[in-house]
Design a protein around this motif. Structure first.
Motif, mmCIF file in Angstrom:
data_model
loop_
_atom_site.group_PDB
_atom_site.id
_atom_site.type_symbol
_atom_site.label_atom_id
_atom_site.label_comp_id
_atom_site.label_asym_id
_atom_site.label_seq_id
_atom_site.Cartn_x
_atom_site.Cartn_y
_atom_site.Cartn_z
ATOM 1 N N PRO A 205 3.009 -3.827 -6.905
ATOM 2 C CA PRO A 205 1.546 -3.541 -6.405
ATOM 3 C C PRO A 205 0.939 -4.575 -5.554
ATOM 4 C CG PRO A 205 1.416 -4.213 -8.757
ATOM 5 C CD PRO A 205 2.863 -4.369 -8.384
ATOM 6 N N PRO A 206 0.040 -4.296 -4.604
ATOM 7 C CA PRO A 206 -0.396 -4.898 -3.692
ATOM 8 C C PRO A 206 -1.002 -6.451 -4.288
ATOM 9 C CG PRO A 206 -1.423 -2.751 -3.298
ATOM 10 C CD PRO A 206 -0.582 -2.804 -4.709
ATOM 11 N N GLU A 207 -1.571 -6.291 -5.432
ATOM 12 C CA GLU A 207 -2.158 -7.516 -6.125
ATOM 13 C C GLU A 207 -1.348 -8.441 -6.373
ATOM 14 O OE1 GLU A 207 -2.795 -4.273 -7.024
ATOM 15 O OE2 GLU A 207 -2.335 -4.142 -9.119
ATOM 16 N N ALA B 18 -0.187 -11.178 -0.262
ATOM 17 C CA ALA B 18 -0.065 -10.815 1.097
ATOM 18 C C ALA B 18 -1.548 -10.357 1.354
ATOM 19 C CB ALA B 18 0.981 -9.711 1.419
ATOM 20 N N ALA B 19 -2.451 -10.961 2.124
ATOM 21 C CA ALA B 19 -3.821 -10.621 2.372
ATOM 22 C C ALA B 19 -3.567 -9.570 3.711
ATOM 23 C CB ALA B 19 -4.562 -11.645 2.656
ATOM 24 N N PHE B 20 -4.536 -8.635 3.724
ATOM 25 C CA PHE B 20 -4.543 -7.685 4.690
ATOM 26 C C PHE B 20 -5.795 -7.582 5.553
ATOM 27 C CE2 PHE B 20 -4.123 -3.781 7.154
ATOM 28 C CZ PHE B 20 -2.777 -3.408 7.011
ATOM 29 N N GLU C 188 -10.658 -2.463 11.106
ATOM 30 C CA GLU C 188 -12.058 -2.095 11.255
ATOM 31 C C GLU C 188 -12.519 -3.290 10.082
ATOM 32 O OE1 GLU C 188 -13.520 1.862 11.088
ATOM 33 O OE2 GLU C 188 -11.616 2.490 11.892
ATOM 34 N N ARG D 267 -7.387 -13.978 -7.237
ATOM 35 C CA ARG D 267 -6.075 -14.504 -7.501
ATOM 36 C C ARG D 267 -5.791 -15.993 -7.929
ATOM 37 N NH1 ARG D 267 -3.798 -12.866 -2.409
ATOM 38 N NH2 ARG D 267 -2.958 -10.967 -3.440
ATOM 39 N N PHE E 276 -7.755 -5.396 8.198
ATOM 40 C CA PHE E 276 -7.665 -4.019 8.784
ATOM 41 C C PHE E 276 -8.363 -3.916 10.240
ATOM 42 C CE2 PHE E 276 -7.299 -3.139 4.219
ATOM 43 C CZ PHE E 276 -6.768 -2.014 4.260
ATOM 44 N N PHE F 266 0.778 -1.211 -0.109
ATOM 45 C CA PHE F 266 -0.146 -0.204 0.103
ATOM 46 C C PHE F 266 1.014 1.243 -0.031
ATOM 47 C CE2 PHE F 266 -3.190 -2.516 2.725
ATOM 48 C CZ PHE F 266 -3.629 -3.380 1.731
ATOM 49 N N MET G 92 -13.597 -4.636 6.832
ATOM 50 C CA MET G 92 -13.709 -4.205 5.535
ATOM 51 C C MET G 92 -14.286 -4.877 4.513
ATOM 52 S SD MET G 92 -12.737 -0.867 5.276
ATOM 53 C CE MET G 92 -12.612 -0.060 6.964
ATOM 54 N N ALA H 162 -9.796 -13.685 3.857
ATOM 55 C CA ALA H 162 -8.496 -13.539 3.640
ATOM 56 C C ALA H 162 -7.804 -14.897 3.222
ATOM 57 C CB ALA H 162 -7.742 -12.779 4.944
ATOM 58 N N SER I 101 -8.207 -16.568 -0.065
ATOM 59 C CA SER I 101 -7.488 -15.861 -1.175
ATOM 60 C C SER I 101 -6.163 -16.648 -1.029
ATOM 61 C CB SER I 101 -7.122 -14.285 -1.155
ATOM 62 O OG SER I 101 -6.644 -14.371 -0.009
ATOM 63 N N SER J 167 -11.887 -12.830 -4.132
ATOM 64 C CA SER J 167 -10.368 -13.049 -4.728
ATOM 65 C C SER J 167 -10.222 -13.461 -6.197
ATOM 66 C CB SER J 167 -9.505 -13.823 -3.739
ATOM 67 O OG SER J 167 -8.122 -13.553 -4.100
#
Lengths: 207, 273
Positions: free
Chosen positions: A69-71, A75-77, A81, A99, A79, A50, A83, A141, A144, A97
């Motif tokens: 880039p993240p995709e 690496a699954a994130f 809160e 992927r 948060f 990110f 999301m 997550a 994915s 996902s």
């Protein structure tokens, strides 16, 4: 997958992270602790892609992913809160996902089962409690098939019973699938989840 | 949030004055029109053709605004065009809101005229007195409403949803298509209807660019609706124009009624939560 930082620096406003040299071995569950403003979330964002560092390199195994880039990072994130995508049901979120191609309903069910979230499959995020949303988000997550799992205070605002159950499930899953985990936490009891602990203060590693 | 007590007069009085100022003239028009050909206007084929063409052109313009405006609003909202350039582009996109619409009409007229440096490229584009010209004029004056409406809603949408999508393996385009657009469907529909409504009410630019629409299939020569009413006023006077004005007022409320219906939909609140 090994995570490696070599001389990584990142400035955000008046705050600077690093320079950081860091190595997290494949499959390790590492807990990141430190006071507010220590740079824990910035570090996770750098791993997730990110943010890109101002200097230094980020490597996953031997690959230089500093500018990836993240995709492309697997690496699954998760948060602090939930999301979940509000227009999708829990099952649709878990199947999101792209992927590894479309997930079969059986794959979705099995990911939900891992977190005890199958009964939530047809619900929308707005209908979930915080604990339920957290289970669904972690199931998403995991579905994915990440090589790295990044948890940014994932158990904040969850009641203690849910918290222990979800944390134990995630820990077991990560160990079974050899997923490297970085887990930011403010809770002392989360330190026990880790194979190792990383303490940050003022953008530097304390230990 | 509702309060069990009656709101203080300090709020009610300005609200009442505002309603009177905005609604009374329209109510007077509608009341008088009922006695001066309102019913006949609804049965006049030439007028109905003008309404049809106007709503179709305005709908196309709003659709084009949605197609181009949604990714544009996203780019501006998420700082994809950053710094001073982003601010300049945003100001440029909103400029048609402040430019007098007669000037917008003249500008569009000139752009494809022999006076324009772009004439070698755009000279073949027939925009004077055509449906294309009408649609372009509608688009020019109303699309900024779409961009600003969607951009405002994007400001309320948590960008971490997009980061979550990226971390699950979706690229920026796929994230836009699968997360941003569905999450904004309420605001996109509302902005579309508002843009459509604004375009339907346009007069200043089309009186320059498309006073007559020539050679429309099945319809022949048609006047855009607001020009139709203006023409009736010019040629026949107030009493001839009244019925058409009242009927156009009724038609122009359709997008606003649809807008209110969309706003009342329950999924609206979840989309930008």
């Amino acid at each position: 997958m090994e995570i490696r930082f070599d001389g990584v620096r990142k400035r955000r406003g008046g705050f600077e992270l690093g320079p950081l040299d860091l190595r997290v071995p494949p499959g390790e569950y590492r807990v990141l602790v430190g006071p507010n403003g220590a740079g824990k979330t910035t570090l996770l964002y750098l791993v997730a892609g990110f943010l890109t560092p101002d200097a230094g390199t980020v490597r996953f195994d031997a690959a230089d992913v500093t500018a990836a880039p993240p995709e492309r990072r697997q690496a699954a994130f998760v948060f602090s809160e939930p999301m979940l995508f509000p227009h999708l049901t829990v099952a649709e979120n878990v199947a999101f996902s792209p992927r590894h191609g479309p997930l079969s309903p059986e794959d979705v069910d099995s990911a939900l089962d891992l977190l005890g979230a199958r009964p939530l499959a047809t619900l929308r995020p707005a209908e979930l409690s915080t604990g339920q949303a957290r289970r669904a988000e972690i199931a998403r997550a995991i579905a994915s098939k990440p090589r790295i799992l990044l948890l940014d205070e994932p158990y904040a605002s969850i009641d203690p019973g849910d918290r222990q159950a979800i944390a134990a499930a995630v820990k077991a899953l990560a160990a079974e699938r050899r997923i490297t985990v970085l887990h930011v936490s403010h809770h002392d009891e989360d330190v026990a989840l880790g194979d190792a602990v990383l303490r940050l203060r003022d953008g530097r590693i304390e230990s | 949030m509702r309060t069990p007590h009656r709101p203080p007069l300090v709020f009610l009085v300005p609200l009442a004055i505002l309603i009177v100022l905005l609604v009374v003239p329209l109510a007077v028009l509608l009341g008088l029109a009922a006695g001066y050909g309102l019913g006949a206007a609804f049965l006049d084929p030439a007028f109905l053709a003008s309404v049809l063409v106007t709503f179709a052109g305005a709908g196309l313009a709003a659709g084009l605004a949605a197609l181009l405006g949604t990714p544009s609003a996203y780019a501006l909202s998420r700082g994809l065009v950053g710094g001073r350039l982003g601010a300049v582009i945003e100001a440029v996109l909103l400029a048609p809101l402040t430019v007098p619409h007669v000037i917008a009409g003249i500008a569009l007229l000139l752009t494809s005229s022999p006076l324009s440096p772009l004439y070698p490229f755009l000279g073949g584009l027939r925009i004077v007195d055509t449906f294309l010209g009408l649609t372009l004029a509608f688009f020019f004056v109303s699309s900024p409403l779409f961009v600003s409406g969607v951009k405002e809603s994007l400001g309320k949408m948590d960008p971490r949803l997009e980061l979550a999508s990226r971390s699950l393996g979706a690229g920026p385009g796929e994230t836009f298509r699968r997360v941003v657009v569905p999450g904004l469907r309420g605001p996109i529909l509302e902005s579309f209807l508002l843009t459509w409504a604004r375009a339907v009410s346009e007069f200043g630019s089309i009186v320059i660019l498309a006073y007559f629409l020539l050679g429309l299939p099945l319809l022949g020569t048609v006047l855009p609706a607001s020009v139709f009413v203006f023409n009736a006023y010019q040629v026949g006077g107030l009493y001839v124009a009244l019925g058409y004005a009242g009927a156009l007022l009724v038609f122009s409320l359709i997008p606003l009624i649809l807008l209110q219906a969309v706003k009342a939909r329950p999924w609206r609140s979840a989309s930008t939560a």
